[in-house]
Design a protein around this motif. Structure first.
Motif, PDB file in Angstrom:
ATOM      1  N   PHE A 274      15.224  53.828  39.496  1.00  0.00           N
ATOM      2  CA  PHE A 274      14.940  53.971  40.929  1.00  0.00           C
ATOM      3  C   PHE A 274      15.968  53.212  41.764  1.00  0.00           C
ATOM      4  O   PHE A 274      16.385  53.682  42.826  1.00  0.00           O
ATOM      5  CB  PHE A 274      13.521  53.498  41.244  1.00  0.00           C
ATOM      6  CG  PHE A 274      12.476  54.409  40.674  1.00  0.00           C
ATOM      7  CD1 PHE A 274      12.090  55.560  41.359  1.00  0.00           C
ATOM      8  CD2 PHE A 274      11.897  54.143  39.441  1.00  0.00           C
ATOM      9  CE1 PHE A 274      11.141  56.431  40.819  1.00  0.00           C
ATOM     10  CE2 PHE A 274      10.956  55.000  38.902  1.00  0.00           C
ATOM     11  CZ  PHE A 274      10.580  56.142  39.584  1.00  0.00           C
TER      12      PHE A 274
ATOM     13  N   ALA B  85      18.380  55.131  44.227  1.00  0.00           N
ATOM     14  CA  ALA B  85      18.320  54.770  45.652  1.00  0.00           C
ATOM     15  C   ALA B  85      19.706  54.400  46.165  1.00  0.00           C
ATOM     16  O   ALA B  85      20.111  54.818  47.259  1.00  0.00           O
ATOM     17  CB  ALA B  85      17.345  53.620  45.873  1.00  0.00           C
TER      18      ALA B  85
ATOM     19  N   ILE C  59      21.302  56.754  49.097  1.00  0.00           N
ATOM     20  CA  ILE C  59      21.492  56.113  50.404  1.00  0.00           C
ATOM     21  C   ILE C  59      22.976  56.024  50.740  1.00  0.00           C
ATOM     22  O   ILE C  59      23.370  56.260  51.889  1.00  0.00           O
ATOM     23  CB  ILE C  59      20.804  54.740  50.436  1.00  0.00           C
ATOM     24  CG1 ILE C  59      19.286  54.952  50.428  1.00  0.00           C
ATOM     25  CG2 ILE C  59      21.227  53.941  51.666  1.00  0.00           C
ATOM     26  CD1 ILE C  59      18.479  53.709  50.188  1.00  0.00           C
TER      27      ILE C  59
ATOM     28  N   PHE D 232       8.385  52.846  48.484  1.00  0.00           N
ATOM     29  CA  PHE D 232       9.575  52.464  49.228  1.00  0.00           C
ATOM     30  C   PHE D 232       9.118  51.920  50.575  1.00  0.00           C
ATOM     31  O   PHE D 232       8.370  52.584  51.292  1.00  0.00           O
ATOM     32  CB  PHE D 232      10.492  53.668  49.455  1.00  0.00           C
ATOM     33  CG  PHE D 232      10.896  54.356  48.182  1.00  0.00           C
ATOM     34  CD1 PHE D 232      11.911  53.841  47.393  1.00  0.00           C
ATOM     35  CD2 PHE D 232      10.263  55.512  47.762  1.00  0.00           C
ATOM     36  CE1 PHE D 232      12.285  54.471  46.214  1.00  0.00           C
ATOM     37  CE2 PHE D 232      10.624  56.150  46.600  1.00  0.00           C
ATOM     38  CZ  PHE D 232      11.644  55.631  45.815  1.00  0.00           C
TER      39      PHE D 232
ATOM     40  N   GLY E  37      12.578  59.707  49.908  1.00  0.00           N
ATOM     41  CA  GLY E  37      11.804  59.210  48.767  1.00  0.00           C
ATOM     42  C   GLY E  37      11.751  60.215  47.635  1.00  0.00           C
ATOM     43  O   GLY E  37      11.832  59.846  46.454  1.00  0.00           O
TER      44      GLY E  37
ATOM     45  N   ILE F 161      15.240  60.314  45.849  1.00  0.00           N
ATOM     46  CA  ILE F 161      15.418  59.120  45.019  1.00  0.00           C
ATOM     47  C   ILE F 161      14.574  59.230  43.753  1.00  0.00           C
ATOM     48  O   ILE F 161      15.056  59.006  42.638  1.00  0.00           O
ATOM     49  CB  ILE F 161      15.059  57.842  45.808  1.00  0.00           C
ATOM     50  CG1 ILE F 161      16.077  57.606  46.928  1.00  0.00           C
ATOM     51  CG2 ILE F 161      14.982  56.629  44.867  1.00  0.00           C
ATOM     52  CD1 ILE F 161      15.666  56.520  47.916  1.00  0.00           C
ATOM     53  N   SER F 162      13.319  59.601  43.909  1.00  0.00           N
ATOM     54  CA  SER F 162      12.407  59.672  42.761  1.00  0.00           C
ATOM     55  C   SER F 162      12.760  60.812  41.815  1.00  0.00           C
ATOM     56  O   SER F 162      12.657  60.661  40.590  1.00  0.00           O
ATOM     57  CB  SER F 162      10.965  59.811  43.245  1.00  0.00           C
ATOM     58  OG  SER F 162      10.617  58.689  44.006  1.00  0.00           O
TER      59      SER F 162
ATOM     60  N   ILE G  91      11.811  48.305  47.169  1.00  0.00           N
ATOM     61  CA  ILE G  91      11.259  49.236  46.191  1.00  0.00           C
ATOM     62  C   ILE G  91      10.289  48.463  45.321  1.00  0.00           C
ATOM     63  O   ILE G  91      10.624  47.401  44.787  1.00  0.00           O
ATOM     64  CB  ILE G  91      12.365  49.875  45.319  1.00  0.00           C
ATOM     65  CG1 ILE G  91      13.335  50.649  46.206  1.00  0.00           C
ATOM     66  CG2 ILE G  91      11.750  50.775  44.251  1.00  0.00           C
ATOM     67  CD1 ILE G  91      14.500  51.263  45.444  1.00  0.00           C
TER      68      ILE G  91
END
Length: 153
Positions: free
Chosen positions: A9, A13, A17, A58, A93, A96-97, A147
């Motif tokens: 994660f 992330a 980002i 998050f 989210g 990222i996941s 996180i």
């Protein structure tokens, strides 16, 4: 709780980002502590099922969430978290996941993720009081994202 659960994660992330917000991301220290929520934050919860079950949460200060939504919308100024903003931050989210679940799969762990949920009334959150692995990510001048990963089994 194993750090191997949170590392994908963090990696995901950082990548997502950096791509969408064009900022450098640095990771803080991984700590195990009780799941915490802060006022004036936007919380995105994604459930995990499969070889391990739990939640990834998050947390973004509301101002940081608006900056990220603005960056995701090509720099268009965003002053409030409307439905479009909630959709964009939820998709962050989700991306990222989704990427993290692929990284976990490549490590031999199979998980599925649930659709993202904006948690506004964290007092009602079912995992409140659970132990979580928690890591802050510093997003340069944008601020910070936290996180938290809870593994139930």
């Amino acid at each position: 709780m194993k750090v191997q659960y949170i590392n994908p994660f963090l990696e995901s992330a950082s990548t997502v980002i950096q791509q969408f917000c064009n900022v450098s991301v640095t990771q803080g220290e991984v700590v195990q502590r009780e799941l915490t929520f802060h006022v004036d934050h936007t919380w995105i919860r994604i459930g995990m099922t499969g070889q391990f079950e739990g939640d990834v949460i998050f947390g973004l200060h509301n101002e940081v969430a608006l900056k990220i939504v603005s960056a995701m919308m090509g720099g268009f100024p965003v002053s409030e978290m409307d439905e479009m903003g909630k959709s964009a931050i939820s998709e962050l989210g989700n991306m990222i996941s989704g990427n993290a679940s692929t990284l976990l799969y490549n490590q031999g762990m199979t998980i599925d993720i649930t659709p993202p949920e904006i948690v506004q009334n964290y007092e009602m959150f079912s995992s409140k009081g659970s132990e979580a692995l928690s890591v802050p990510l510093n997003l340069s001048e944008m601020g910070r994202m936290e996180i938290q990963v809870i593994v139930a089994k």
